[in-house]
Structure formats: structure tokens, C-alpha cells
Design a protein around this motif. Structure first.
Motif, PDB file in Angstrom:
ATOM      1  N   MET A 135      -6.440 -15.413  -1.019  1.00 26.07           N
ATOM      2  CA  MET A 135      -5.040 -15.513  -1.431  1.00 26.07           C
ATOM      3  C   MET A 135      -4.538 -14.287  -2.158  1.00 26.07           C
ATOM      4  O   MET A 135      -3.330 -14.129  -2.337  1.00 26.07           O
ATOM      5  CB  MET A 135      -4.850 -16.749  -2.341  1.00 26.07           C
ATOM      6  N   THR A 136      -5.444 -13.414  -2.582  1.00 23.08           N
ATOM      7  CA  THR A 136      -5.040 -12.260  -3.400  1.00 23.08           C
ATOM      8  C   THR A 136      -5.612 -10.970  -2.824  1.00 23.08           C
ATOM      9  O   THR A 136      -6.826 -10.840  -2.660  1.00 23.08           O
ATOM     10  CB  THR A 136      -5.512 -12.425  -4.856  1.00 23.08           C
ATOM     11  N   GLN A 137      -4.717 -10.024  -2.525  1.00 20.27           N
ATOM     12  CA  GLN A 137      -5.111  -8.684  -2.113  1.00 20.27           C
ATOM     13  C   GLN A 137      -4.235  -7.697  -2.887  1.00 20.27           C
ATOM     14  O   GLN A 137      -3.012  -7.854  -2.918  1.00 20.27           O
ATOM     15  CB  GLN A 137      -4.931  -8.477  -0.598  1.00 20.27           C
ATOM     16  N   THR A 138      -4.861  -6.709  -3.490  1.00 19.98           N
ATOM     17  CA  THR A 138      -4.151  -5.822  -4.403  1.00 19.98           C
ATOM     18  C   THR A 138      -4.238  -4.370  -3.942  1.00 19.98           C
ATOM     19  O   THR A 138      -5.329  -3.879  -3.650  1.00 19.98           O
ATOM     20  CB  THR A 138      -4.746  -5.924  -5.829  1.00 19.98           C
ATOM     21  N   ALA A 139      -3.096  -3.714  -3.872  1.00 15.52           N
ATOM     22  CA  ALA A 139      -3.065  -2.285  -3.543  1.00 15.52           C
ATOM     23  C   ALA A 139      -3.529  -1.492  -4.761  1.00 15.52           C
ATOM     24  O   ALA A 139      -2.993  -1.662  -5.862  1.00 15.52           O
ATOM     25  CB  ALA A 139      -1.660  -1.863  -3.138  1.00 15.52           C
ATOM     26  N   VAL A 140      -4.537  -0.644  -4.591  1.00 11.41           N
ATOM     27  CA  VAL A 140      -5.105   0.126  -5.695  1.00 11.41           C
ATOM     28  C   VAL A 140      -5.208   1.594  -5.288  1.00 11.41           C
ATOM     29  O   VAL A 140      -5.193   1.934  -4.108  1.00 11.41           O
ATOM     30  CB  VAL A 140      -6.499  -0.392  -6.099  1.00 11.41           C
ATOM     31  N   ALA A 198       0.831  -1.203   0.000  1.00 11.18           N
ATOM     32  CA  ALA A 198       0.000   0.000   0.000  1.00 11.18           C
ATOM     33  C   ALA A 198       0.865   1.253   0.000  1.00 11.18           C
ATOM     34  O   ALA A 198       0.581   2.227  -0.713  1.00 11.18           O
ATOM     35  CB  ALA A 198      -0.934  -0.012   1.212  1.00 11.18           C
ATOM     36  N   ILE A 199       1.929   1.229   0.791  1.00 17.14           N
ATOM     37  CA  ILE A 199       2.827   2.394   0.856  1.00 17.14           C
ATOM     38  C   ILE A 199       3.517   2.611  -0.485  1.00 17.14           C
ATOM     39  O   ILE A 199       3.655   3.751  -0.946  1.00 17.14           O
ATOM     40  CB  ILE A 199       3.849   2.207   1.994  1.00 17.14           C
ATOM     41  N   SER A 210      -8.417  -7.399   3.817  1.00 14.56           N
ATOM     42  CA  SER A 210      -7.137  -7.740   3.188  1.00 14.56           C
ATOM     43  C   SER A 210      -6.054  -7.954   4.235  1.00 14.56           C
ATOM     44  O   SER A 210      -5.230  -8.876   4.117  1.00 14.56           O
ATOM     45  CB  SER A 210      -6.715  -6.624   2.225  1.00 14.56           C
ATOM     46  N   LYS A 211      -6.059  -7.111   5.260  1.00 17.73           N
ATOM     47  CA  LYS A 211      -5.050  -7.250   6.313  1.00 17.73           C
ATOM     48  C   LYS A 211      -5.203  -8.568   7.045  1.00 17.73           C
ATOM     49  O   LYS A 211      -4.224  -9.270   7.315  1.00 17.73           O
ATOM     50  CB  LYS A 211      -5.167  -6.064   7.279  1.00 17.73           C
ATOM     51  N   LEU A 251      -9.064  14.700  -4.575  1.00 19.23           N
ATOM     52  CA  LEU A 251      -8.899  13.757  -3.476  1.00 19.23           C
ATOM     53  C   LEU A 251      -8.673  12.367  -4.057  1.00 19.23           C
ATOM     54  O   LEU A 251      -9.501  11.858  -4.807  1.00 19.23           O
ATOM     55  CB  LEU A 251     -10.137  13.751  -2.574  1.00 19.23           C
ATOM     56  N   HIS A 252      -7.538  11.766  -3.697  1.00 22.95           N
ATOM     57  CA  HIS A 252      -7.196  10.416  -4.128  1.00 22.95           C
ATOM     58  C   HIS A 252      -7.112   9.510  -2.906  1.00 22.95           C
ATOM     59  O   HIS A 252      -6.778   9.963  -1.807  1.00 22.95           O
ATOM     60  CB  HIS A 252      -5.864  10.407  -4.873  1.00 22.95           C
ATOM     61  N   ILE A 253      -7.376   8.229  -3.114  1.00 21.33           N
ATOM     62  CA  ILE A 253      -7.302   7.262  -2.025  1.00 21.33           C
ATOM     63  C   ILE A 253      -6.495   6.052  -2.472  1.00 21.33           C
ATOM     64  O   ILE A 253      -6.603   5.616  -3.622  1.00 21.33           O
ATOM     65  CB  ILE A 253      -8.710   6.833  -1.556  1.00 21.33           C
ATOM     66  N   VAL A 254      -5.659   5.549  -1.565  1.00 23.53           N
ATOM     67  CA  VAL A 254      -4.867   4.345  -1.812  1.00 23.53           C
ATOM     68  C   VAL A 254      -5.225   3.338  -0.727  1.00 23.53           C
ATOM     69  O   VAL A 254      -5.088   3.622   0.461  1.00 23.53           O
ATOM     70  CB  VAL A 254      -3.354   4.633  -1.789  1.00 23.53           C
ATOM     71  N   TYR A 255      -5.693   2.176  -1.146  1.00 20.29           N
ATOM     72  CA  TYR A 255      -6.074   1.146  -0.184  1.00 20.29           C
ATOM     73  C   TYR A 255      -5.807  -0.228  -0.793  1.00 20.29           C
ATOM     74  O   TYR A 255      -5.412  -0.342  -1.962  1.00 20.29           O
ATOM     75  CB  TYR A 255      -7.547   1.277   0.205  1.00 20.29           C
ATOM     76  N   THR A 256      -6.034  -1.281  -0.017  1.00 19.12           N
ATOM     77  CA  THR A 256      -5.806  -2.643  -0.492  1.00 19.12           C
ATOM     78  C   THR A 256      -7.148  -3.302  -0.750  1.00 19.12           C
ATOM     79  O   THR A 256      -7.959  -3.459   0.169  1.00 19.12           O
ATOM     80  CB  THR A 256      -5.004  -3.459   0.535  1.00 19.12           C
ATOM     81  N   GLU A 257      -7.375  -3.675  -1.986  1.00 15.22           N
ATOM     82  CA  GLU A 257      -8.644  -4.301  -2.379  1.00 15.22           C
ATOM     83  C   GLU A 257      -8.605  -5.796  -2.084  1.00 15.22           C
ATOM     84  O   GLU A 257      -7.642  -6.488  -2.425  1.00 15.22           O
ATOM     85  CB  GLU A 257      -8.893  -4.069  -3.863  1.00 15.22           C
ATOM     86  N   PHE A 258      -9.667  -6.280  -1.443  1.00 18.46           N
ATOM     87  CA  PHE A 258      -9.768  -7.708  -1.145  1.00 18.46           C
ATOM     88  C   PHE A 258     -10.336  -8.423  -2.360  1.00 18.46           C
ATOM     89  O   PHE A 258     -11.499  -8.238  -2.710  1.00 18.46           O
ATOM     90  CB  PHE A 258     -10.655  -7.931   0.080  1.00 18.46           C
ATOM     91  N   VAL A 259      -9.510  -9.249  -2.996  1.00 18.24           N
ATOM     92  CA  VAL A 259      -9.926 -10.015  -4.165  1.00 18.24           C
ATOM     93  C   VAL A 259     -10.339 -11.422  -3.747  1.00 18.24           C
ATOM     94  O   VAL A 259     -11.400 -11.909  -4.130  1.00 18.24           O
ATOM     95  CB  VAL A 259      -8.803 -10.077  -5.220  1.00 18.24           C
ATOM     96  N   SER A 260      -9.500 -12.064  -2.965  1.00 21.66           N
ATOM     97  CA  SER A 260      -9.780 -13.395  -2.444  1.00 21.66           C
ATOM     98  C   SER A 260      -8.909 -13.617  -1.219  1.00 21.66           C
ATOM     99  O   SER A 260      -8.108 -12.751  -0.847  1.00 21.66           O
ATOM    100  CB  SER A 260      -9.495 -14.472  -3.507  1.00 21.66           C
TER     101      SER A 260
END
Length: 305
Positions: free
Chosen positions: A184-189, A96-97, A248-249, A173-182
Motif C-alpha cells: 500500500m505504500t511506495q515512496t519516491a526517494v 518520482a518525477i 513499486s510500479k 552521482l545522485h539517484i531518484v527512485y521509488t522505494e517499495f515499503v509495502s
């Protein structure tokens, strides 16, 4: 060899204790991620209907609103980064960072000043260590965020977007977070929340096949409705992002703790094998000493005869 065997046994006890801890943390994370997934699913209908209402107001009127109208020359933008309060989650926070760093680099390359807003102690520690200025930070709720937490995070951001840049406000305004896909998979978007991109919002609110959309009347005016709806829209988007990040965490923690538990099991197996080898060597040495002593005693007895 006795001393070496004691060392192996002590290490086995230590690793076994660690394995119990990581296994417990894995089970806790597994239960929490299920709860977080349910919250994400429960928040979706509200967010969808709110998005449709905002789209209807924004596209069904000619009202120029600061939250839907892009600045001609944006110079100052806010970036909200969502991390966790605690670690032990693999690459969750670092990904995420890194996404936030990449976004900041791109925005600064466009000549825009970036104002940082941070959620989570891990992200805040990263920025503080590098002596980067943080406008607002929020901690203490990342594992189980509530809508009240989302409102607390959204309040200064909405105020900033409604304020002129000359007076300390922002244009975007922008946001950065981690999307929960499954699991086994979490993606920073990263995504731009404000000003609204009506094409993207309309796509999100697109009805499913056979679904009939409601008709809206704006009272007292479209501008007043936007004043009321858009803050709720921002809050719901931030709330959804907080829930996605929490899920995601927990999934990342579960995966990291499972890996740690498996590694501890492998280490215990290796140490047990080494301990057995040490014990066998010790027994062999003792037998050799006994045989040697008996042989020496026999030779001494034979000589005396």
C-alpha cells in the motif's frame, strides 16, 4: 423510453468489458509484484556483503580514490531518474518525477549543473516534452529489470564520475527512485551514490547482533581493489533501485486497477438501476396506453349503442 433503455444497456456492456480488463490487469500486477519482491530479497545479501567490502577498503586504507573522495568545489552532477515504461500506475511516475525536479532545483540552487539520465519511457517523455536535455536514456526493461540492465545503466555514469568535469565528467552521482515499503505504500526517494559517504555506507553495512565480520587483505593494492569493487557497488545499488522501482510500479498498478475495477462495478450498479427505472417507466407507459385505448374503445362502443 425504448431508445434510452438501449443506451443504458450499451453503456453497461461497455463498462463490463472495461471491468474485465482492469480486473485482469490487477491480477497480473499482483503476481508480478510478488516476483519483484523476491528479486529484491535475493539481491540484498550480495549488496550487503559488497557494501562491507567497499567500506573495509575505503576506511582501512589512506588511498585517495575519485569514487570515494569528494571534490572541493563540485560544479557538475549527474541525476539518474527511474520511472516506468508504461502508465496505469496512479501517481507512481509523477511522484518520482516530482522528487527529481525538487532535487534538481536544490542542486541548481547550490550552483551545480545537473546532467540528466533517465530510465523509463514515462520520465523520458516528460523531459522531452519540456525540451530538457537528457544525456542518456534507457527503456524497455523497467517491468522486469536484470543485472545486465543495471550494468548498462551504470556504465556511462561510472565513466562520467571518473572523467574530469572539464572534459564532460561529473563530480557527484545522485539517484531518484521509488522505494517499495509495502503493497500500500511506495515512496519516491533520492540518494547520493557517489562519492561514497563512508559514514552512511558503514551504517548500511553494520553487522547484526552476534555477527562476526570478516577480515580483508588487499591484493595487489587497496587502490586496485577500489577500482574493481566500486563499479560493482554502483551496479548493485542501481540494480536494487531498479528492482524496488519495479515492485513499486506493480503495486501501484495493482492498486490503481483495483480502484478502477471497483469504480466500474459502482458505475454498472448505477446504470443497472437507471435501466430498470427506464424499463419500468416504459412498461407503465405501455400499460397506460393499453388502458387508455381500451377505455376509448369502450366509450366508442357505448356511444354507438
Amino acid at each position: 423510453m425504448g431508445a434510452q433503455l438501449r443506451v443504458y444497456k450499451r453503456r453497461i456492456r461497455s463498462v463490463s468489458a472495461t471491468k474485465k480488463i482492469t480486473k485482469a490487469m490487477e491480477m497480473i500486477a499482483a503476481s508480478r509484484v510478488v516476483k519483484a519482491q523476491r528479486k529484491v530479497a535475493a539481491s540484498t545479501p550480495y549488496a550487503t556483503e559488497l557494501t562491507r567490502a567497499v567500506t573495509a577498503v575505503a576506511t582501512g586504507s589512506n588511498t585517495k580514490h575519485p569514487l570515494t573522495t569528494e571534490a572541493e568545489n563540485p560544479t557538475r552532477v549527474a541525476v539518474l531518474l527511474l520511472t516506468s515504461d508504461r502508465g496505469l500506475a496512479g501517481a507512481f511516475n509523477s511522484n518520482a518525477i516530482k522528487a527529481a525536479e525538487k532535487l534538481t532545483e536544490r542542486l541548481e540552487g547550490e550552483g551545480k549543473e545537473v546532467v540528466n539520465y533517465i530510465v523509463g519511457r514515462r520520465g523520458l517523455a516528460h523531459y522531452n516534452f519540456r525540451e530538457r536535455k537528457v544525456a542518456e536514456s534507457f527503456t524497455g526493461f523497467t517491468d522486469d529489470p536484470s543485472y545486465a540492465d543495471a550494468k548498462k545503466v551504470a556504465a556511462p555514469l561510472i565513466e562520467a564520475i571518473e572523467t574530469e568535469t572539464a572534459e564532460g565528467g561529473v563530480d557527484e552521482l545522485h539517484i531518484v527512485y521509488t522505494e517499495f515499503v509495502s503493497m500500500m505504500t511506495q515512496t519516491a526517494v533520492e540518494a547520493r551514490l557517489l562519492p561514497l559517504s563512508l559514514d552512511e555506507v558503514a551504517e548500511e553495512a553494520k553487522p547484526s547482533k552476534g555477527e562476526i565480520l570478516p577480515l580483508f587483505d588487499f591484493e595487489p593494492s587497496a587502490e586496485d581493489v577500489l577500482d574493481a569493487l566500486l563499479p560493482r557497488y554502483v551496479e548493485s545499488r542501481i540494480y536494487n533501485a531498479l528492482l524496488q522501482s519495479a515492485a513499486s510500479k506493480h503495486a501501484a498498478t495493482r492498486r490503481a486497477m483495483k480502484s478502477a475495477t471497483d469504480n466500474a462495478g459502482d458505475l454498472i450498479e448505477n446504470l443497472t438501476r437507471l435501466a430498470n427505472q427506464a424499463r419500468q417507466a416504459e412498461i407503465t407507459q405501455e400499460i397506460s396506453e393499453i388502458v387508455g385505448g381500451a377505455s376509448a374503445l369502450a366509450d366508442a362502443t357505448a356511444g354507438s349503442d
